[in-house]
Design an enzyme around this catalytic site. Structure first.
Site, PDB file in Angstrom:
ATOM      1  N   CYS A 117       4.100  21.474 -41.523  1.00 33.28           N
ATOM      2  CA  CYS A 117       3.660  20.214 -42.121  1.00 33.28           C
ATOM      3  C   CYS A 117       2.177  20.154 -42.476  1.00 33.28           C
ATOM      4  O   CYS A 117       1.830  19.737 -43.584  1.00 33.28           O
ATOM      5  CB  CYS A 117       4.085  19.004 -41.291  1.00 33.28           C
ATOM      6  SG  CYS A 117       4.273  19.260 -39.539  1.00 33.28           S
ATOM      7  N   HIS A 155       9.306  14.012 -42.834  1.00 35.92           N
ATOM      8  CA  HIS A 155       9.563  15.423 -42.504  1.00 35.92           C
ATOM      9  C   HIS A 155      11.063  15.631 -42.581  1.00 35.92           C
ATOM     10  O   HIS A 155      11.818  14.801 -42.091  1.00 35.92           O
ATOM     11  CB  HIS A 155       9.163  15.759 -41.069  1.00 35.92           C
ATOM     12  CG  HIS A 155       7.731  15.531 -40.741  1.00 35.92           C
ATOM     13  ND1 HIS A 155       6.867  16.542 -40.432  1.00 35.92           N
ATOM     14  CD2 HIS A 155       7.003  14.393 -40.660  1.00 35.92           C
ATOM     15  CE1 HIS A 155       5.669  16.046 -40.155  1.00 35.92           C
ATOM     16  NE2 HIS A 155       5.727  14.737 -40.283  1.00 35.92           N
ATOM     17  N   HIS A 199       8.564  18.261 -47.018  1.00 35.38           N
ATOM     18  CA  HIS A 199       7.776  17.080 -46.707  1.00 35.38           C
ATOM     19  C   HIS A 199       7.722  16.209 -47.939  1.00 35.38           C
ATOM     20  O   HIS A 199       7.364  16.674 -49.015  1.00 35.38           O
ATOM     21  CB  HIS A 199       6.395  17.485 -46.191  1.00 35.38           C
ATOM     22  CG  HIS A 199       6.484  18.216 -44.888  1.00 35.38           C
ATOM     23  ND1 HIS A 199       6.545  19.577 -44.803  1.00 35.38           N
ATOM     24  CD2 HIS A 199       6.626  17.743 -43.620  1.00 35.38           C
ATOM     25  CE1 HIS A 199       6.681  19.931 -43.537  1.00 35.38           C
ATOM     26  NE2 HIS A 199       6.745  18.839 -42.791  1.00 35.38           N
ATOM     27  N   ARG A 202       7.027  30.355 -32.485  1.00 38.24           N
ATOM     28  CA  ARG A 202       6.853  29.502 -31.312  1.00 38.24           C
ATOM     29  C   ARG A 202       7.069  30.350 -30.071  1.00 38.24           C
ATOM     30  O   ARG A 202       8.040  31.091 -29.985  1.00 38.24           O
ATOM     31  CB  ARG A 202       7.867  28.352 -31.348  1.00 38.24           C
ATOM     32  CG  ARG A 202       7.646  27.475 -32.553  1.00 38.24           C
ATOM     33  CD  ARG A 202       8.664  26.382 -32.676  1.00 38.24           C
ATOM     34  NE  ARG A 202       8.309  25.513 -33.804  1.00 38.24           N
ATOM     35  CZ  ARG A 202       9.000  24.447 -34.176  1.00 38.24           C
ATOM     36  NH1 ARG A 202      10.079  24.095 -33.488  1.00 38.24           N
ATOM     37  NH2 ARG A 202       8.616  23.727 -35.200  1.00 38.24           N
ATOM     38  N   ASP A 254      12.074  23.695 -44.768  1.00 39.88           N
ATOM     39  CA  ASP A 254      11.245  22.556 -44.415  1.00 39.88           C
ATOM     40  C   ASP A 254      10.773  21.839 -45.672  1.00 39.88           C
ATOM     41  O   ASP A 254      10.297  22.477 -46.602  1.00 39.88           O
ATOM     42  CB  ASP A 254      10.021  23.088 -43.652  1.00 39.88           C
ATOM     43  CG  ASP A 254       9.452  22.077 -42.678  1.00 39.88           C
ATOM     44  OD1 ASP A 254      10.013  20.969 -42.587  1.00 39.88           O
ATOM     45  OD2 ASP A 254       8.457  22.405 -42.019  1.00 39.88           O
ATOM     46  N   LYS A 293      13.134   9.877 -35.386  1.00 41.60           N
ATOM     47  CA  LYS A 293      13.889  10.770 -36.269  1.00 41.60           C
ATOM     48  C   LYS A 293      15.363  10.421 -36.285  1.00 41.60           C
ATOM     49  O   LYS A 293      15.901   9.870 -35.309  1.00 41.60           O
ATOM     50  CB  LYS A 293      13.701  12.222 -35.858  1.00 41.60           C
ATOM     51  CG  LYS A 293      14.421  12.602 -34.586  1.00 41.60           C
ATOM     52  CD  LYS A 293      14.258  14.083 -34.255  1.00 41.60           C
ATOM     53  CE  LYS A 293      14.924  14.420 -32.939  1.00 41.60           C
ATOM     54  NZ  LYS A 293      14.482  15.673 -32.347  1.00 41.60           N
ATOM     55  N   GLN A 308      12.137  27.751 -41.167  1.00 43.64           N
ATOM     56  CA  GLN A 308      12.640  26.398 -41.392  1.00 43.64           C
ATOM     57  C   GLN A 308      12.833  26.175 -42.881  1.00 43.64           C
ATOM     58  O   GLN A 308      12.016  26.609 -43.680  1.00 43.64           O
ATOM     59  CB  GLN A 308      11.624  25.370 -40.881  1.00 43.64           C
ATOM     60  CG  GLN A 308      11.388  25.430 -39.396  1.00 43.64           C
ATOM     61  CD  GLN A 308      10.356  24.392 -38.956  1.00 43.64           C
ATOM     62  OE1 GLN A 308       9.262  24.342 -39.500  1.00 43.64           O
ATOM     63  NE2 GLN A 308      10.721  23.575 -37.993  1.00 43.64           N
TER      64      GLN A 308
END
Length: 658
Positions: free
Chosen positions: A353, A531, A404, A382, A402, A485, A400
């Site tokens: 992000c 997100h 935004h 991670r 991902d 979320k 991910q």
RNA sequence: GCCGGCGUGGCGCAAUUGGUAGCGCACUCGACUUGUAAUCGAGCGGUUAGGGGUUCGAGUCCCCUCGCCGGCUCCA
């Protein structure tokens, strides 16, 4: 004795009954062998519970969800009794029913061995056969403390009950309100065999546990905190019949066959070379083929939905995560930094992000650009604790899908609604059908932002969720530190639920990064940020699909879609021509020209779960045809080559399973 | 990170009380040319996860490290 009037409720049907005062639920349901407990005035009770005037009584049968939970809870008691018979020094923790079974925690001098577990199961079986009666007895806190002086954990639970009321972790043992002890009594002598602090209810006697098994042992922290001592937990299962137990064990075996780690090796999809490190997967060509298709289709759909693609680096100076706050919350979960360029800390990227925010911030932004939807297959790292890495579902290096979404306040409801619809639609395309939504709210004690912001964001998500015609489940305190979320939970082919997509509203990061755009009236406004990860991570979604399909992926996803199998070597060139035609149309096809026999080639392709086998011998060649063999073993012979090609293309394009 | 279990050729397994590593599949080569789930034969392949110790002798016993598995805790 006077008579009392009670109502027997069975589903929608209510029946008035007049019985003697003091009549028990057991007497009310006399002769109904499957009834093991009752719900009286909405509360679960033992069958020995005496009824009062006006009671509404519902039978609880052994094969109902509540009934199974009671059987499992009672079985947990029996296992605990068995453990204390065999290991008199064992101290009791808690022993609740759980999904498909139960556990009981013990403080023992040494952990249980497999032989211990066998002995425990044997002893538990003897206890069940002996038909001990579960007998409920109300006690005061002080009486309980005196009786259970040798059970330090139980004493602690009594303390919790008096101080914290209905503490969730203690609820099965002490519940709320009055304290009860269950005595296990010998059916003949009435002698006390064992007792346990417990809210109940229980089955009338141990003989009402029709089938059970002790499964495994593992360590567990007392009351779920790693600061507390570790106890030894015994897991078991119990069912309403031997058949139900067998069926459950069969289900476990099926799940094991679907294990993506096993399929990954069998189908040559991916591996975890120890030379690279735990939780770091490599995808082999066939796994790579699946990933490519997954990603390509996702890209196409994202383009259609108005997303733009970005790319960002895998490492960054610490500044980004200091600003975002990730370092405050998750430094432990990040790989330690490297010191470079005279002292700057560089971290492997754990989240995409902040980088997407920098792209937004790279120049002045206009309201005309909103909603701005930035998408990336972003690989992050991670440092998951060593004990938690697990196949592809919990890894240290992951990608991910991902996105935004940056938008104006008034665009949020529409944007949330459309992103949810988009997400669900795409998941359906991958073959998942059964969803529910979960709304996770502010985590107490580890969140940034004001109450008002949280309330507003949560409400926005709730509204978007409620438009989707799906069940919505609350998950209080389950949100991320920067926002609430919605997660999409999907059921797979054997009924397991997986958390897939997450959608989060974030008021915080735009502030932290001081993001602005220029509104129509010329003022500077703060954008709002959503997100969104759809697969969650590609690796994990890959694993879920693999398990969902048990490795037999639908043709559009299958790494090898077609295998040509010649009857003899002579037919190889003919099949090579057919394969070329398919390959021209983008089909992943191989011809098995090895010197195995035809039957062996079929077996090989079958074990690789290839959707289409195309066989060709003299008969087919003479007719310009091929013969299909499908994964289920059925066949269709003499299909003209063009027809076969068209059929395969059609199935692949429609993304259907065969 | 914590507790327990496990670690034998690419994969699945075997090896009596410690006595010097074997089988199947896969792979390579050869023969065979076959209509819907395993053709036959030969061969290659292991410092028994790595390191240290006990012993005349260790895959087997002990210690450490690494990895995997089952849980707990955690999961931005």
């Amino acid at each position: 004795m006077s008579d009392v009037r009670v109502t027997v409720q069975r589903g929608q049907q209510a029946e008035e009954r007049v019985v003697r005062a003091g009549t028990t639920a057991a007497e009310l349901f006399d002769g109904e062998r499957s009834v093991i407990a009752a719900r009286v005035g909405g509360r679960q009770r033992d069958l020995a519970h005496p009824l009062a005037a006006g009671d509404v009584v519902e039978p609880i049968t052994v094969d109902s969800p509540d009934g199974r939970a009671i059987v499992r809870h009672s079985c947990a008691h029996v296992v605990a009794q068995a453990v204390q018979d065999l290991f008199p020094k064992a101290k009791l923790g808690i022993g609740p029913p759980i999904q498909d079974g139960f556990y009981y925690d013990f403080d023992v001098e040494r952990p249980f061995t497999p032989e211990d577990l066998k002995a425990v199961e044997k002893r538990a079986q003897e206890i069940i056969k002996s038909g001990q009666r579960f007998s409920r007895r109300v006690v005061t806190d002080d009486e309980a403390r005196a009786e259970l002086a040798d059970e330090p954990y139980k004493i602690e639970l009594i303390g919790l009950k008096s101080s914290a009321g209905d503490d969730a972790e203690a609820s099965v043992e002490v519940g709320a309100g009055e304290l009860t002890i269950y005595d296990n009594l010998d059916p003949k002598s009435g002698e006390l065999c064992w007792k346990d602090l417990c809210r109940g209810p229980h089955v009338p006697t141990t003989r009402h546990i029709p089938a059970f098994a002790v499964q495994r042992s593992a360590a567990a922290y007392w009351r779920g905190s790693e600061r507390n001592p570790q106890l030894q937990r015994i897991y078991g299962t119990a069912w309403e019949s031997r058949e139900a137990l067998k069926e459950y064990q069969h289900r476990l075996a099926e799940a094991e066959k679907r294990d993506h780690r096993r399929l990954g090796a069998e189908l040559d999809l991916f591996s975890f070379p120890t030379e690279i490190g735990p939780g770091l997967a490599v995808f082999h060509p066939k796994g790579g083929a699946i990933r490519t298709v997954m990603e390509d289709y996702s890209r196409r759909r994202h383009i259609e939905a108005g997303y733009e693609f970005v790319n960002t680096p895998h490492i960054t100076k610490s500044d980004l995560y200091e600003i975002s706050g990730h370092l405050d919350w998750f430094a432990d979960g990040m790989y330690p930094p490297m010191q470079l360029d005279g002292g700057a800390d560089y971290y492997l990227k754990p989240m995409n992000c902040p980088m997407h925010i920098l792209i937004f911030r790279s120049r002045g932004r206009s309201y005309r650009e909103l909603p701005l939807r930035l998408f990336e297959f972003g690989t992050v790292y991670r440092y998951e604790k060593s004990g938690v890495v697990h196949g592809l579902t919990r890894v240290r290096g992951l990608t991910q899908d991902d996105a935004h979404l940056f938008c104006a306040r008034e665009q949020l409801p529409e944007e949330l609604d459309s992103v949810l619809k988009f997400v669900l639609g795409l998941l359906r395309d991958y073959g998942l059908e059964d969803f529910y939504l979960e709304l996770s709210t502010r985590p107490e004690g580890k969140a940034i932002g004001s109450d008002e912001e949280w309330a507003e964001a949560t409400e926005l998500l709730r509204e978007a969720a409620s438009k989707q015609d799906l069940e919505l489940v609350m998950d209080e305190g389950g949100g991320a530190f920067y926002g609430p979320k919605i997660s999409v939970q999907a059921k797979d082919a054997i009924g397991r639920t997986w958390q897939l997509s997450t959608i989060q509203v974030d008021f915080q990061l735009p502030q932290r990064f001081d993001m602005t755009y220029q509104a129509a009236d010329g003022t500077r406004q703060r954008p709002f940020m959503i997100h969104r990860a759809l697969f969650g991570t590609i690796e994990r979604f890959f694993a879920i699909l693999l398990e969902h399909y048990a490795g037999a992926l639908p043709p559009w996803l299958a790494p090898v879609q077609v295998v040509g199998i010649p009857i003899t070597d002579e037919h190889v060139p003919y099949l090579a021509d057919v394969a070329a035609k398919l390959r021209e149309r983008g089909i992943r096809v191989e011809v098995d020209s090895s010197d195995d026999r035809m039957q062996k080639k079929i077996r090989t392709a079958q074990k690789q779960k290839v959707p289409f086998m195309l066989l060709a011998g003299d008969e087919d060649v003479s007719k310009g045809a091929v013969s299909f063999r499908f994964r289920d073993g059925t066949q269709r012979n003499g299909v003209p080559v063009d027809e076969a090609v068209a059929e395969i293309l059609d199935v692949v394009e429609r993304r259907v399973q065969v």
